[in-house]
Design a protein around this motif. Structure first.
Motif, PDB file in Angstrom:
ATOM      1  N   LEU A 558       0.911  -1.205  -0.207  1.00  0.00           N
ATOM      2  CA  LEU A 558      -0.086   0.120  -0.036  1.00  0.00           C
ATOM      3  C   LEU A 558       0.995   1.303   0.185  1.00  0.00           C
ATOM      4  O   LEU A 558       1.839   1.397   0.884  1.00  0.00           O
ATOM      5  N   GLY A 559       1.002   1.908  -1.100  1.00  0.00           N
ATOM      6  CA  GLY A 559       1.607   3.080  -1.025  1.00  0.00           C
ATOM      7  C   GLY A 559       0.699   4.469  -1.172  1.00  0.00           C
ATOM      8  O   GLY A 559      -0.200   4.573  -2.106  1.00  0.00           O
ATOM      9  N   ILE A 560       1.093   5.555  -0.879  1.00  0.00           N
ATOM     10  CA  ILE A 560       0.454   6.758  -0.955  1.00  0.00           C
ATOM     11  C   ILE A 560       1.620   7.844  -1.081  1.00  0.00           C
ATOM     12  O   ILE A 560       2.810   7.945  -0.536  1.00  0.00           O
ATOM     13  N   GLY A 561       1.286   8.738  -2.132  1.00  0.00           N
ATOM     14  CA  GLY A 561       2.396   9.884  -2.328  1.00  0.00           C
ATOM     15  C   GLY A 561       1.781  11.179  -2.781  1.00  0.00           C
ATOM     16  O   GLY A 561       0.556  11.169  -3.057  1.00  0.00           O
ATOM     17  N   PHE A 562       2.371  12.117  -2.684  1.00  0.00           N
ATOM     18  CA  PHE A 562       1.994  13.700  -2.706  1.00  0.00           C
ATOM     19  C   PHE A 562       3.436  14.329  -3.377  1.00  0.00           C
ATOM     20  O   PHE A 562       4.414  14.351  -2.852  1.00  0.00           O
ATOM     21  N   ASP A 563       3.064  15.113  -4.393  1.00  0.00           N
ATOM     22  CA  ASP A 563       4.419  15.551  -4.997  1.00  0.00           C
ATOM     23  C   ASP A 563       3.847  16.973  -5.581  1.00  0.00           C
ATOM     24  O   ASP A 563       3.034  17.188  -6.446  1.00  0.00           O
ATOM     25  N   TRP A 577       6.299  13.776  -0.736  1.00  0.00           N
ATOM     26  CA  TRP A 577       6.403  12.525   0.226  1.00  0.00           C
ATOM     27  C   TRP A 577       5.846  11.345  -0.219  1.00  0.00           C
ATOM     28  O   TRP A 577       4.961  11.208  -1.026  1.00  0.00           O
ATOM     29  N   PHE A 578       6.440  10.324   0.147  1.00  0.00           N
ATOM     30  CA  PHE A 578       5.898   8.879  -0.367  1.00  0.00           C
ATOM     31  C   PHE A 578       6.094   7.939   0.963  1.00  0.00           C
ATOM     32  O   PHE A 578       7.200   7.817   1.712  1.00  0.00           O
ATOM     33  N   ALA A 579       5.141   7.061   1.164  1.00  0.00           N
ATOM     34  CA  ALA A 579       5.174   6.144   2.198  1.00  0.00           C
ATOM     35  C   ALA A 579       4.500   4.747   1.770  1.00  0.00           C
ATOM     36  O   ALA A 579       3.440   4.950   0.787  1.00  0.00           O
ATOM     37  N   GLN A 580       5.025   3.759   2.055  1.00  0.00           N
ATOM     38  CA  GLN A 580       4.729   2.399   1.682  1.00  0.00           C
ATOM     39  C   GLN A 580       4.734   1.372   2.780  1.00  0.00           C
ATOM     40  O   GLN A 580       5.745   1.624   3.502  1.00  0.00           O
ATOM     41  N   LEU A 581       3.662   0.612   2.864  1.00  0.00           N
ATOM     42  CA  LEU A 581       3.808  -0.380   3.758  1.00  0.00           C
ATOM     43  C   LEU A 581       3.427  -1.667   3.012  1.00  0.00           C
ATOM     44  O   LEU A 581       2.604  -1.697   2.260  1.00  0.00           O
ATOM     45  N   ASN A 601       8.103 -14.063   7.071  1.00  0.00           N
ATOM     46  CA  ASN A 601       6.784 -13.217   6.960  1.00  0.00           C
ATOM     47  C   ASN A 601       7.319 -12.151   7.754  1.00  0.00           C
ATOM     48  O   ASN A 601       6.975 -11.980   9.038  1.00  0.00           O
ATOM     49  N   PHE A 602       7.112 -11.067   7.063  1.00  0.00           N
ATOM     50  CA  PHE A 602       7.408  -9.793   7.840  1.00  0.00           C
ATOM     51  C   PHE A 602       6.679  -8.507   7.021  1.00  0.00           C
ATOM     52  O   PHE A 602       6.239  -8.548   6.021  1.00  0.00           O
ATOM     53  N   TRP A 603       7.077  -7.349   7.630  1.00  0.00           N
ATOM     54  CA  TRP A 603       6.441  -5.914   7.082  1.00  0.00           C
ATOM     55  C   TRP A 603       7.593  -5.348   6.592  1.00  0.00           C
ATOM     56  O   TRP A 603       8.765  -5.351   7.348  1.00  0.00           O
ATOM     57  N   VAL A 604       7.330  -4.420   5.488  1.00  0.00           N
ATOM     58  CA  VAL A 604       8.477  -3.398   5.307  1.00  0.00           C
ATOM     59  C   VAL A 604       7.880  -2.056   5.105  1.00  0.00           C
ATOM     60  O   VAL A 604       6.780  -1.749   4.699  1.00  0.00           O
ATOM     61  N   TYR A 605       8.629  -1.153   5.903  1.00  0.00           N
ATOM     62  CA  TYR A 605       7.914   0.184   6.144  1.00  0.00           C
ATOM     63  C   TYR A 605       8.944   1.194   5.323  1.00  0.00           C
ATOM     64  O   TYR A 605      10.333   1.138   5.826  1.00  0.00           O
ATOM     65  N   GLU A 606       8.535   2.108   4.373  1.00  0.00           N
ATOM     66  CA  GLU A 606       9.269   2.985   3.857  1.00  0.00           C
ATOM     67  C   GLU A 606       8.651   4.556   3.785  1.00  0.00           C
ATOM     68  O   GLU A 606       7.421   4.452   3.856  1.00  0.00           O
ATOM     69  N   LEU A 607       9.379   5.391   4.033  1.00  0.00           N
ATOM     70  CA  LEU A 607       9.026   6.755   4.185  1.00  0.00           C
ATOM     71  C   LEU A 607      10.036   7.582   3.638  1.00  0.00           C
ATOM     72  O   LEU A 607      11.231   7.634   3.940  1.00  0.00           O
TER      73      LEU A 607
END
Length: 745
Positions: A558-563, A577-581, A601-607
């Motif tokens: 799930l990603g959300i971006g604003f530019d 900014w861009f955030a992805q889970l 089995n894990f989560w990846v957090y990106e900002l």
């Protein structure tokens, strides 16, 4: 006949009756203004002398830049007003149709950061198609529109404060075309359209370009309008001497000079003993040296004053000139009326973009009161959809009032278009990264606004990707997307650590994804996709170990971006900014040990965030990047890297490698161009400060391990993306020079 015409003919009739006595007793004066690009500023100086000495102009005709000045003067603007308008505009921007980055949609921003070279080449019906000019004239039309104001279509240019004609050339047969009615902006632009540089103007079935090819000083035109006396202003350049013909550009300029000088000589031959030829001293000034325009206005004044005795023969009394001036101003006020609401909005759409999408972006409805700035903004919003060759808008009078007509024309080389990108990154030592990128975008898929885009990257990064993007509603706010790609890239230099004792490795990977999303206005996007990926790692240049390990994973992201940044790398305003889970179900195995496949089995957090602001020539940029996993153990399924220019400057690109990353940075740039160097293209002097690091294991993450670095650089924005020459230094002792062009790898 609309209300405006009733008012106008009433005004014209009244003025004609009040001025007929003194006007009939004097010869009619016609003014012929020649073309010459920036040198056309000299025309303003001539007009000022005519006004100062009460010399009325009854007819006016112009070619090219002369058409621009003639159009303004015909509308009743004074020489002082024309000077203010002309010098307030940057005419050099008329030779660029680029859409400002901040006006593009979120999706287009991300694409054009990687593929900034628009080839204006497409593929349709089994053949390659090319644009009819290097530019389509969108910005040139904007310059004219901002100059003349909101002018409706004119049934006859004789109805203007001063009757006017514009000279253009029919590109099909090099015939002379005299424009005397219709869309005033279009007529002026047709006369100013340099063939090859600007696409021809399509009007009444003809392809029209610069009139200088057939009649650069239209004496014959003003005589045909009824002028008894002609004042001709010649700003043409003399032919070059033998010693000056030392390049292909000078030779081509000489060939163009033959045509304009030949037509000028033919027009001079038509002049009678009472006619006056004024030749301002514009020697040494090029047609595109718009920065020289302020100094050329006095040259026009001096040239006119040299003929002042002849000119005064056609002067009138102060009272009569005031009456002449009043008649122009009353007429002008009718044409520039802007307080009436539009009664209708009519769309003439000649593109593959749906009418609903255009109307949604237009944001104009019946009942709105529009001035030229609002119309200009509406046009810019539509053009920023990036699907059009030209977008125009103008007012027309109807029985009920004014209607706004919006014309859109799709790219004649589309709808399937090519774009390119070039990336070069060199530390001026041993690491050179080079990539040539190309993309083919098939637009209007299934006649529903969809896109099928295929991208190829060749060089240090080898990649082939394809993507289907399909809006599912009429306003294209919701979409579905399918993606697939294969990629091979080398990680340039890795830190010597026990887990990965290799200097250089190569990753090959392939992935497929399916998802959908929402576009929030022009600047934001939310996307949910489900992705599968598998990949392999190999060591490069190792004599002992080749294959290092394999992995695969699947899961949602799930990603959300604003530019809203105005530039991708060295912005002066906006933020991104861009955030992805992501949730990864993965399996990986190292080839250099006997361990079985490791299931995780894990989560990846990106900002990621970047923001910019500026004060005059000073720009301040902040950036931050954060990436981590919920996994405590080492996994091949997800790695990140740090190192390179503005990413811990001083280190080689990607030289630090891990699963968890923190990077903070501040960048300052100073614009050297206009105030310091007096140039028009942006050149910056800058410095940066950065802090960050990467860690392989979550337990090792510690802010006490942060590495501090900085850089000094010279940068600029180019047609192929940002470019910089820099030196970076880290507190670890690592340092590096950088030569950088295009988007970062």
């Amino acid at each position: 006949m609309g209300r405006r015409w009733v008012e106008l003919w009433g005004v014209v009739l009244g003025l004609a009756l009040s001025t007929s006595v003194w006007a009939a007793d004097r010869p009619k004066v016609g003014l012929a203004l020649s073309g010459g690009g920036a040198k056309g500023a000299a025309h303003v100086g001539v007009l000022r002398i005519l006004e100062q000495h009460n010399i009325p102009v009854d007819y006016i005709a112009g070619t090219s830049m002369g058409a621009y000045v003639a159009g303004l003067y015909a509308l009743g603007y004074s020489a002082d007003q024309i000077e203010a308008i002309m010098l307030s505009l940057d005419f050099s921007t008329g030779f660029s149709d680029d859409i400002p980055r901040q006006d593009l949609s979120y999706r287009d921003k991300q694409f054009y950061d990687s593929y900034p070279i628009e080839l204006k080449m497409g593929f349709r019906e089994g053949e390659l198609r090319f644009a009819r000019g290097a530019l389509q004239g969108q910005t040139m039309a904007s310059l004219i529109r901002r100059s003349i104001g909101t002018i409706p279509e004119v049934p006859n240019f004789d109805m203007l404060p001063i009757p006017v004609r514009f000279v253009a050339t029919d590109l099909t047969d090099r015939g002379e075309v005299i424009l005397d009615s219709g869309n005033l902006l279009e007529a002026m632009q047709a006369s100013m359209t340099v063939p090859g540089a600007l696409a021809p103007i399509e009007r009444d079935g003809q392809l029209l370009v610069d009139g200088g090819m057939v009649n650069n000083m239209p004496v014959s035109v003003v005589k045909a309008m009824g002028a008894d006396v002609v004042i001709a202003v010649d700003i043409g350049a003399p032919l070059k001497g033998r010693d000056e013909l030392n390049s292909v550009f000078n030779v081509l300029d000489q060939l163009s000079g033959y045509l304009t000088n030949l037509s000028r000589d033919q027009q001079v031959a038509l002049m009678g003993p009472d006619d006056i030829l004024i030749q301002p001293d514009v020697r040494g000034i090029g047609t595109s040296e718009f920065e020289a325009m302020p100094g050329l206005i006095p040259e026009g004044e001096n040239a006119a004053l040299a003929h002042i005795a002849e000119l005064k023969r056609w002067a009138v009394t102060e009272e009569d000139y005031n009456q002449y001036h009043l008649a122009k101003q009353v007429n002008r006020s009718v044409w520039l009326e802007t307080d009436a609401p539009v009664v209708a909005v009519r769309l003439e759409n000649q593109s593959w973009v749906k009418d609903d999408v255009i109307r949604d972006v237009l944001q104009v409805k019946p009942g709105d009161v529009l001035d030229e700035q609002q119309i200009e903004q509406a046009i810019a919003r539509i053009y920023s959809l990036n699907q059009f060759e030209r977008v125009d808008a103008f007012l027309v009078d109807t029985h009920d009032g004014q209607a706004l007509v919006v014309q859109t024309r799709g790219k004649n080389w589309g709808p399937n278009v090519f774009d390119m990108g070039l990336r070069i990154e060199d530390n001026l030592d041993r690491e050179l990264d080079l990539s040539l990128d190309a993309a083919l975008t098939v637009n209007n898929l299934f006649n529903a606004g969809g896109q099928w885009r295929t991208e190829a990257n060749l060089g240090t990064l080898n990649r082939l990707a394809t993507e289907w993007y399909q809006p599912v509603d009429d306003l294209q706010r919701f979409y579905v997307i399918a993606m697939a790609d294969v990629e091979s890239k080398e990680w340039n230099a890795f830190e010597q650590i026990e887990e990965f004792p290799f200097v250089r490795i190569e990753q090959t990977r392939s992935s497929v994804a399916l998802g959908g999303g929402i576009n929030f206005g022009r600047n934001a996007q939310l996307q949910l996709a489900y992705r599968y990926e598998d990949g392999k790692y190999h060591s490069v240049g190792s004599n002992t170990i080749g294959r290092l390990g394999d992995y695969w994973f699947y899961g949602p992201e799930l990603g959300i971006g604003f530019d809203t940044l105005d530039q991708s790398m060295f912005p002066s305003q906006g933020q991104r900014w861009f955030a992805q889970l992501s949730h990864l179900n993965s399996s990986s195995k190292g080839a250099f040990d006997d361990e079985p496949w490791q299931r995780d089995n894990f989560w990846v957090y990106e900002l990621e965030w970047a923001g910019a602001t500026h004060f005059g020539a000073h720009n301040f940029i902040g950036k931050a990047s954060f990436e981590t996993l919920s996994e405590d153990e080492l996994t091949l399924a997800h790695f990140t890297s740090i190192g390179g220019f503005l990413n811990l400057s001083g280190f080689s690109k990607d030289s630090l490698f891990g699963s968890h990353k923190v990077l903070l940075g501040g960048i300052y740039t100073y614009d050297l161009s206009r105030d310091v160097l007096g140039i028009t293209w942006p050149l910056f002097l800058g410095a940066s400060f950065e802090a960050g690091n990467v860690w392989l294991l979550q337990d090792d993450v510690s802010l006490s391990d942060l590495i501090y670095a900085g850089s000094v650089f010279v940068s600029m924005e180019t047609a192929i993306g940002p470019a910089a020459l820099a030196f970076g230094q880290a507190d670890t002792g690592d340092s590096s020079f950088y030569l950088f062009i295009g988007k970062q790898f």
